[in-house]
Every structure is written in structure tokens, then in C-alpha cells.
Design a protein around this motif. Structure first.
Motif, PDB file in Angstrom:
ATOM      1  N   MET A   1       0.912  -1.340   0.021  1.00 52.29           N
ATOM      2  CA  MET A   1       0.096  -0.075   0.074  1.00 52.29           C
ATOM      3  C   MET A   1       0.872   1.149  -0.161  1.00 52.29           C
ATOM      4  O   MET A   1       1.904   1.257   0.643  1.00 52.29           O
ATOM      5  CB  MET A   1      -0.917  -0.284   1.486  1.00 52.29           C
ATOM      6  CG  MET A   1      -1.790   1.343   1.222  1.00 52.29           C
ATOM      7  SD  MET A   1      -2.991   1.358   2.405  1.00 52.29           S
ATOM      8  CE  MET A   1      -4.163  -0.113   1.911  1.00 52.29           C
ATOM      9  N   SER A   2       0.450   2.139  -0.712  1.00 49.62           N
ATOM     10  CA  SER A   2       1.301   3.440  -0.794  1.00 49.62           C
ATOM     11  C   SER A   2       1.162   4.286   0.199  1.00 49.62           C
ATOM     12  O   SER A   2       0.460   4.118   1.116  1.00 49.62           O
ATOM     13  CB  SER A   2       0.845   4.134  -2.212  1.00 49.62           C
ATOM     14  OG  SER A   2      -0.287   4.879  -1.976  1.00 49.62           O
ATOM     15  N   ILE A   3       2.073   5.375   0.444  1.00 56.33           N
ATOM     16  CA  ILE A   3       2.107   6.490   1.473  1.00 56.33           C
ATOM     17  C   ILE A   3       0.828   7.040   1.454  1.00 56.33           C
ATOM     18  O   ILE A   3       0.156   7.189   2.420  1.00 56.33           O
ATOM     19  CB  ILE A   3       3.344   7.319   1.422  1.00 56.33           C
ATOM     20  CG1 ILE A   3       4.569   6.297   1.970  1.00 56.33           C
ATOM     21  CG2 ILE A   3       3.159   8.187   2.241  1.00 56.33           C
ATOM     22  CD1 ILE A   3       5.946   7.184   1.698  1.00 56.33           C
ATOM     23  N   GLN A   4       0.413   7.385   0.312  1.00 56.90           N
ATOM     24  CA  GLN A   4      -0.823   8.259  -0.198  1.00 56.90           C
ATOM     25  C   GLN A   4      -1.816   7.286   0.686  1.00 56.90           C
ATOM     26  O   GLN A   4      -2.974   8.062   0.795  1.00 56.90           O
ATOM     27  CB  GLN A   4      -0.803   8.741  -1.417  1.00 56.90           C
ATOM     28  CG  GLN A   4       0.255   9.567  -2.256  1.00 56.90           C
ATOM     29  CD  GLN A   4       1.501   9.041  -2.238  1.00 56.90           C
ATOM     30  OE1 GLN A   4       1.807   7.571  -2.306  1.00 56.90           O
ATOM     31  NE2 GLN A   4       2.419   9.836  -2.154  1.00 56.90           N
ATOM     32  N   ASP A   5      -1.917   6.104   0.131  1.00 55.39           N
ATOM     33  CA  ASP A   5      -3.044   5.235   0.643  1.00 55.39           C
ATOM     34  C   ASP A   5      -3.540   5.201   2.092  1.00 55.39           C
ATOM     35  O   ASP A   5      -4.448   5.517   2.595  1.00 55.39           O
ATOM     36  CB  ASP A   5      -2.905   3.934   0.007  1.00 55.39           C
ATOM     37  CG  ASP A   5      -3.070   4.018  -1.491  1.00 55.39           C
ATOM     38  OD1 ASP A   5      -3.998   4.793  -1.994  1.00 55.39           O
ATOM     39  OD2 ASP A   5      -2.903   2.792  -1.995  1.00 55.39           O
ATOM     40  N   ILE A   6      -2.219   5.025   2.686  1.00 57.21           N
ATOM     41  CA  ILE A   6      -2.224   5.037   4.248  1.00 57.21           C
ATOM     42  C   ILE A   6      -2.694   6.110   4.746  1.00 57.21           C
ATOM     43  O   ILE A   6      -3.459   6.362   5.486  1.00 57.21           O
ATOM     44  CB  ILE A   6      -0.696   4.665   4.659  1.00 57.21           C
ATOM     45  CG1 ILE A   6      -0.482   2.986   4.454  1.00 57.21           C
ATOM     46  CG2 ILE A   6      -0.720   4.884   6.152  1.00 57.21           C
ATOM     47  CD1 ILE A   6       1.045   2.806   4.730  1.00 57.21           C
ATOM     48  N   GLU A   8      -4.444   8.711   3.580  1.00 48.47           N
ATOM     49  CA  GLU A   8      -5.962   8.977   2.946  1.00 48.47           C
ATOM     50  C   GLU A   8      -6.918   8.095   4.040  1.00 48.47           C
ATOM     51  O   GLU A   8      -7.875   8.446   4.321  1.00 48.47           O
ATOM     52  CB  GLU A   8      -6.203   8.661   1.661  1.00 48.47           C
ATOM     53  CG  GLU A   8      -7.723   8.548   0.992  1.00 48.47           C
ATOM     54  CD  GLU A   8      -8.234  10.138   1.424  1.00 48.47           C
ATOM     55  OE1 GLU A   8      -9.644  10.295   1.368  1.00 48.47           O
ATOM     56  OE2 GLU A   8      -7.316  10.928   1.533  1.00 48.47           O
ATOM     57  N   ASN A   9      -6.367   6.905   4.240  1.00 47.64           N
ATOM     58  CA  ASN A   9      -7.113   6.135   5.116  1.00 47.64           C
ATOM     59  C   ASN A   9      -6.930   6.571   6.437  1.00 47.64           C
ATOM     60  O   ASN A   9      -8.275   6.281   7.414  1.00 47.64           O
ATOM     61  CB  ASN A   9      -6.507   4.557   5.180  1.00 47.64           C
ATOM     62  CG  ASN A   9      -6.705   3.774   3.801  1.00 47.64           C
ATOM     63  OD1 ASN A   9      -7.634   4.347   2.965  1.00 47.64           O
ATOM     64  ND2 ASN A   9      -6.069   2.761   3.747  1.00 47.64           N
ATOM     65  N   LEU A  10      -5.901   7.264   6.990  1.00 54.07           N
ATOM     66  CA  LEU A  10      -6.185   7.654   8.392  1.00 54.07           C
ATOM     67  C   LEU A  10      -6.926   9.004   8.350  1.00 54.07           C
ATOM     68  O   LEU A  10      -7.584   9.110   9.461  1.00 54.07           O
ATOM     69  CB  LEU A  10      -4.664   8.114   8.772  1.00 54.07           C
ATOM     70  CG  LEU A  10      -3.745   7.207   9.441  1.00 54.07           C
ATOM     71  CD1 LEU A  10      -2.235   7.727   9.280  1.00 54.07           C
ATOM     72  CD2 LEU A  10      -4.089   6.956  10.700  1.00 54.07           C
ATOM     73  N   ARG A  11      -6.898   9.924   7.308  1.00 52.96           N
ATOM     74  CA  ARG A  11      -7.890  10.794   7.377  1.00 52.96           C
ATOM     75  C   ARG A  11      -9.463  10.433   7.509  1.00 52.96           C
ATOM     76  O   ARG A  11     -10.161  10.984   8.122  1.00 52.96           O
ATOM     77  CB  ARG A  11      -7.780  11.686   5.970  1.00 52.96           C
ATOM     78  CG  ARG A  11      -8.543  12.940   5.794  1.00 52.96           C
ATOM     79  CD  ARG A  11      -8.407  13.424   4.701  1.00 52.96           C
ATOM     80  NE  ARG A  11      -9.013  12.611   3.832  1.00 52.96           N
ATOM     81  CZ  ARG A  11     -10.513  12.632   3.512  1.00 52.96           C
ATOM     82  NH1 ARG A  11     -11.269  13.583   4.124  1.00 52.96           N
ATOM     83  NH2 ARG A  11     -10.812  11.895   2.532  1.00 52.96           N
ATOM     84  N   ALA A  35      -3.201   2.647  15.886  1.00 52.73           N
ATOM     85  CA  ALA A  35      -2.799   2.151  14.524  1.00 52.73           C
ATOM     86  C   ALA A  35      -2.260   0.842  14.675  1.00 52.73           C
ATOM     87  O   ALA A  35      -1.172   0.796  15.031  1.00 52.73           O
ATOM     88  CB  ALA A  35      -1.980   3.141  13.726  1.00 52.73           C
ATOM     89  N   VAL A  36      -3.008  -0.226  14.320  1.00 56.07           N
ATOM     90  CA  VAL A  36      -2.383  -1.724  14.688  1.00 56.07           C
ATOM     91  C   VAL A  36      -1.500  -2.115  13.458  1.00 56.07           C
ATOM     92  O   VAL A  36      -1.865  -2.168  12.321  1.00 56.07           O
ATOM     93  CB  VAL A  36      -3.626  -2.583  14.565  1.00 56.07           C
ATOM     94  CG1 VAL A  36      -2.955  -4.009  14.894  1.00 56.07           C
ATOM     95  CG2 VAL A  36      -4.410  -2.314  15.876  1.00 56.07           C
ATOM     96  N   PHE A 227      -4.118  -0.063   6.943  1.00 58.91           N
ATOM     97  CA  PHE A 227      -2.877  -0.512   6.266  1.00 58.91           C
ATOM     98  C   PHE A 227      -3.204  -1.600   5.329  1.00 58.91           C
ATOM     99  O   PHE A 227      -2.226  -1.991   4.665  1.00 58.91           O
ATOM    100  CB  PHE A 227      -1.829  -1.107   7.425  1.00 58.91           C
ATOM    101  CG  PHE A 227      -1.240  -0.206   8.360  1.00 58.91           C
ATOM    102  CD1 PHE A 227      -0.515   0.970   8.075  1.00 58.91           C
ATOM    103  CD2 PHE A 227      -1.705  -0.196   9.766  1.00 58.91           C
ATOM    104  CE1 PHE A 227       0.192   1.675   8.936  1.00 58.91           C
ATOM    105  CE2 PHE A 227      -1.041   0.875  10.385  1.00 58.91           C
ATOM    106  CZ  PHE A 227      -0.323   1.850  10.200  1.00 58.91           C
ATOM    107  N   GLY A 228      -4.430  -2.002   5.161  1.00 56.86           N
ATOM    108  CA  GLY A 228      -4.803  -2.966   4.266  1.00 56.86           C
ATOM    109  C   GLY A 228      -4.747  -4.350   5.018  1.00 56.86           C
ATOM    110  O   GLY A 228      -4.611  -4.464   6.264  1.00 56.86           O
ATOM    111  N   ALA A 229      -5.087  -5.378   4.336  1.00 58.73           N
ATOM    112  CA  ALA A 229      -5.193  -6.865   4.993  1.00 58.73           C
ATOM    113  C   ALA A 229      -3.893  -7.227   5.446  1.00 58.73           C
ATOM    114  O   ALA A 229      -2.838  -6.724   5.118  1.00 58.73           O
ATOM    115  CB  ALA A 229      -5.503  -7.636   3.703  1.00 58.73           C
ATOM    116  N   ARG A 230      -3.878  -8.030   6.587  1.00 60.08           N
ATOM    117  CA  ARG A 230      -2.586  -8.289   7.135  1.00 60.08           C
ATOM    118  C   ARG A 230      -2.043  -9.386   6.560  1.00 60.08           C
ATOM    119  O   ARG A 230      -2.506 -10.214   5.628  1.00 60.08           O
ATOM    120  CB  ARG A 230      -3.090  -9.086   8.497  1.00 60.08           C
ATOM    121  CG  ARG A 230      -3.596  -7.980   9.550  1.00 60.08           C
ATOM    122  CD  ARG A 230      -4.360  -8.524  10.968  1.00 60.08           C
ATOM    123  NE  ARG A 230      -4.783  -7.707  11.698  1.00 60.08           N
ATOM    124  CZ  ARG A 230      -5.774  -7.822  12.549  1.00 60.08           C
ATOM    125  NH1 ARG A 230      -6.063  -9.117  12.658  1.00 60.08           N
ATOM    126  NH2 ARG A 230      -6.274  -6.958  13.125  1.00 60.08           N
TER     127      ARG A 230
END
Length: 233
Positions: A1-6, A8-11, A35-36, A227-230
């Protein structure tokens, strides 16, 4: 997952936390996002840190120690997974809180390790509300007695409770378990034990944290939605 994706997910997660607090009349400042980052690389932690996330949760001791050495940013680490007593020494002085204390033998070992550095560690007592064999945690009826014993350990400070309730597709179906943990917390607070504060409730994950917030969660543990799927550690 890209930095931008992480980022945006946090936002989006923060917006959902704010909305959940608004819906139940709570101050968003009373809910902290954990954040796990278990099974995720140090680079993902740093990407989240760059987006303003300071608090991270890890579940595996070896993975945590390896990752912590790679993350020089001033993050706050919480250990949220099942902990074997013989591995407590590897967390000594490196985590701010352990969410998963569920037995006196573990608590005594943690106390012994933090005594060596003359510090006091904040801990949560993990409660297994549904009696699931696959999950750790003290039975709810035994939690007050355990907290009473933990209050006697000088290098621990009990801050509250944690739970991993059964999974339901419908997040509202889990609310009775979150409510039960809050009521148990209130019961223990009423014992007025020295050095014990029931001001933290660690409950709620990616799919159900709004329901947990509605029932009083102060720490929500979100991994997949950030962060997406583990991945296998």
C-alpha cells in the motif's frame, strides 16, 4: 500500500471517529486511535507517522522488537497481543502500555521487569466476555479480583480494561459486549482500589469501532482499515 493510501485511510478513519463521537455526544479528544501495525513494515509506520499518527499497536514480541529498532520517529508503542511471561523482558522500557494482562503470573513478571528500570507501566486487563476458547482474557466475574491483586504491584498501574468480543457482520450486534465491558469497568471503579484508574476502555476494531465509541471506548484499535489486509508475520 502506498504512502498516499495510508495517509488517506487515516484521514477517513479520523473523520469516522469524529462522526461517531458527534453522534453519541462525546468529545473526540476522549478517543485515541491505536494504529495496529502488526505484520506491516516499518515503512508503513513511518508513513502513518508522517500523517500525524503517533500511537501504534503491536501483537508479536519479535516483530515489535525488530520494527522498533527501525522506527526512530518518536512514536508511542502499545503491546496489544497475547503475551507470554518469558517474553515480557523484551518489552521492558519500550512500550507505554500493555493492553493484554490477563493473569497474575504475567503481571508479576511485568512488574519484575519494570522494577529493574525503576519505572511504572500502564496496563489494561483483558477480559474474555464470551468465554471463547480461542481468545485470551480473564472471565468477567474474575476481573475485579485480578485487578485487586494487580493494584498491589508497585510497578504497574491499572488504567482500565480491554476486550476482543465475538465477531459479528453487523457491528451493532456486538454493542452488548462493549456495554458489558463498560459496566464492568464502572463496577471495578466503584471498588476504589489504590493506584487503579478505570479511565481507559480498549475496544473496537476496523469494522465496529463506531459502535465501541458509542459504548465508551477510549482506545480503538484499527489496522486493516488503515494499512490493508494483514500479512503473515
Amino acid at each position: 500500500m502506498s504512502i498516499q493510501d495510508i495517509q488517506e485511510n487515516l484521514r477517513m478513519i479520523r473523520e469516522r471517529i469524529d462522526q461517531a463521537c458527534h453522534d453519541c455526544g462525546r468529545d473526540p479528544h476522549g478517543v485515541r486511535l491505536v494504529a495496529v501495525s502488526k505484520t506491516k513494515p516499518a515503512a508503513d509506520v513511518l508513513a502513518a507517522f508522517a500523517a500525524g499518527q503517533k500511537l501504534f499497536g503491536e501483537s508479536y514480541v519479535q516483530e515489535f522488537t525488530d520494527k522498533a529498532e527501525q522506527v526512530e520517529a518518536p512514536v508511542e508503542w502499545h503491546f496489544i497481543g497475547h503475551l507470554q511471561s518469558n517474553k515480557a523482558k523484551y518489552l521492558r522500557g519500550r512500550v507505554r502500555m500493555i493492553h493484554s494482562v490477563d493473569r497474575l503470573s504475567l503481571a508479576r513478571e511485568i512488574n519484575r521487569q519494570w522494577e529493574r528500570i525503576d519505572e511504572r507501566l500502564e496496563v489494561l486487563v483483558q477480559v474474555n466476555l464470551a468465554g471463547e476458547q480461542s481468545k485470551s482474557g480473564v472471565a468477567p466475574q474474575e476481573a475485579p479480583a485480578l485487578v485487586r491483586k494487580l493494584s498491589e504491584l508497585p510497578h504497574l498501574r491499572v488504567r482500565g480494561l480491554m476486550t476482543l468480543p465475538p465477531f459479528f457482520e453487523d457491528p451493532q450486534a456486538v454493542r452488548p459486549y462493549f456495554r458489558q465491558l463498560r459496566e464492568l469497568s464502572e463496577e471495578i471503579a466503584g471498588l476504589d482500589l489504590p493506584g487503579v484508574g478505570m479511565d481507559e476502555l480498549s475496544m473496537g476494531m476496523s469494522h465496529d469501532f463506531p459502535a465501541a465509541i458509542a459504548e465508551g471506548a477510549t482506545l480503538v484499535r484499527v489496522g486493516t482499515a488503515i494499512f490493508g489486509a494483514r500479512e503473515t508475520p
